[in-house]
Motif scaffolding. Structure first.
Motif, short mmCIF file in Angstrom:
data_model
loop_
_atom_site.label_atom_id
_atom_site.label_comp_id
_atom_site.label_asym_id
_atom_site.label_seq_id
_atom_site.Cartn_x
_atom_site.Cartn_y
_atom_site.Cartn_z
N ARG A 180 46.15 42.17 38.79
CA ARG A 180 45.18 41.60 37.84
C ARG A 180 44.75 40.22 38.33
O ARG A 180 45.52 39.48 38.93
CB ARG A 180 45.81 41.61 36.46
N ILE A 181 43.50 39.90 38.06
CA ILE A 181 42.93 38.62 38.46
C ILE A 181 43.24 37.57 37.38
O ILE A 181 42.93 37.77 36.21
CB ILE A 181 41.40 38.72 38.64
N ARG A 229 41.89 44.71 46.03
CA ARG A 229 42.85 43.87 45.29
C ARG A 229 43.92 44.70 44.60
O ARG A 229 43.64 45.74 44.01
CB ARG A 229 42.14 42.95 44.32
N HIS A 286 29.91 36.99 37.21
CA HIS A 286 30.50 38.32 37.40
C HIS A 286 31.96 38.25 37.85
O HIS A 286 32.76 39.13 37.55
CB HIS A 286 29.66 39.19 38.35
N VAL A 287 32.34 37.17 38.51
CA VAL A 287 33.74 36.98 38.90
C VAL A 287 34.54 36.53 37.67
O VAL A 287 35.65 37.02 37.44
CB VAL A 287 33.86 35.98 40.07
N ASP A 299 33.91 37.39 34.70
CA ASP A 299 34.03 38.61 33.89
C ASP A 299 35.10 39.55 34.41
O ASP A 299 35.67 40.33 33.65
CB ASP A 299 32.69 39.33 33.82
N ALA A 300 35.38 39.50 35.71
CA ALA A 300 36.39 40.39 36.30
C ALA A 300 37.81 39.91 36.06
O ALA A 300 38.77 40.65 36.26
CB ALA A 300 36.13 40.52 37.81
N SER A 319 37.24 43.17 45.84
CA SER A 319 37.46 43.96 44.63
C SER A 319 37.98 45.35 44.94
O SER A 319 38.81 45.89 44.20
CB SER A 319 36.17 44.06 43.82
N TYR A 325 37.87 32.05 46.50
CA TYR A 325 36.49 32.53 46.47
C TYR A 325 35.57 31.55 47.18
O TYR A 325 35.39 30.42 46.72
CB TYR A 325 36.03 32.74 45.03
N TRP A 352 32.81 39.50 47.69
CA TRP A 352 33.52 39.85 46.47
C TRP A 352 33.74 41.36 46.35
O TRP A 352 34.81 41.81 45.95
CB TRP A 352 32.79 39.31 45.25
#
Length: 149
Positions: A72-73, A69, A107-108, A110-111, A66, A6, A62
Motif C-alpha cells: 500500500r502507498i 508496486r 492522481h498520485v 488519489d492512489a 504502479s 516520485y 508512475w
C-alpha cells in the motif's frame, strides 16, 4: 517496507535517502524522470560508498511503478490528513515522497491509501524530503518491528 521517490529533483537528497535505506535494509524505488542525471556526483557524495550497496529499482514513470508496486502507498505530504503519530504502518508499506519542487500530482495523491504529514510548529512549511523520509521510516520500522538487528 520500502521507500519510493516520485521524480526527485535534488541529487543530494536522493543520495542521503539511499544511504539511510542501505543502513536500515530498505529498498528504494525511483520514479523517473529525475531532475538530475542519476549518476550525478552529488548523488555519490551524499550517498558515500553506501549508495553502491543500495537496493534501487528505477521506474520509467508512475504507470511503470504502479504495475510493480508490492504494497500500500503511504504518501508523505504537507497536505496529509493523518499526523505521523496517529499513523499505523504495516510491513510491506511503500513510503512515497514527492519531488522537492512540486510534490506529487493529484492522481498520485488519489492512489495513496494513507496521506501522512509530520506535525511541525506553526509558521513552518515543510522539512527537507530526506529528513522527512527518515523520520517516517523510523516510525514505520518501529511499529512493524523491522529495525535491523
Amino acid at each position: 517496507m520500502r521507500i519510493a521517490l516520485y521524480q526527485p529533483d535534488i541529487a543530494g537528497n536522493v543520495g542521503t535517502i539511499l544511504r539511510t535505506s542501505t543502513c536500515l535494509g530498505v529498498q528504494v524505488d525511483i520514479i523517473e524522470p529525475c531532475g538530475f542525471p542519476f549518476s550525478d556526483r552529488r548523488l555519490k557524495r551524499a550517498g558515500m560508498d553506501y549508495a553502491a550497496a543500495a537496493r534501487v529499482n528505477r521506474h520509467a514513470d508512475w504507470a511503470a511503478f504502479s504495475e510493480s508496486r508490492p504494497g500500500r502507498i503511504v504518501l508523505l505530504t504537507v497536505a496529509g490528513d493523518t499526523p505521523l503519530p496517529e499513523a499505523r504502518f504495516a510491513a510491506g508499506d511503500v513510503l512515497l515522497a514527492g519531488s522537492e519542487s512540486a510534490g506529487v500530482p493529484d492522481h498520485v495523491h488519489d492512489a495513496a491509501a494513507v496521506r501522512i504529514r509530520i506535525p511541525m510548529r506553526a509558521g513552518f512549511r515543510s522539512l527537507n524530503v530526506a529528513i522527512a523520509t527518515g523520520i517516517a521510516l523510523g516510525e514505520a520500522l518501529r511499529q512493524t518491528g523491522e529495525w535491523p538487528r
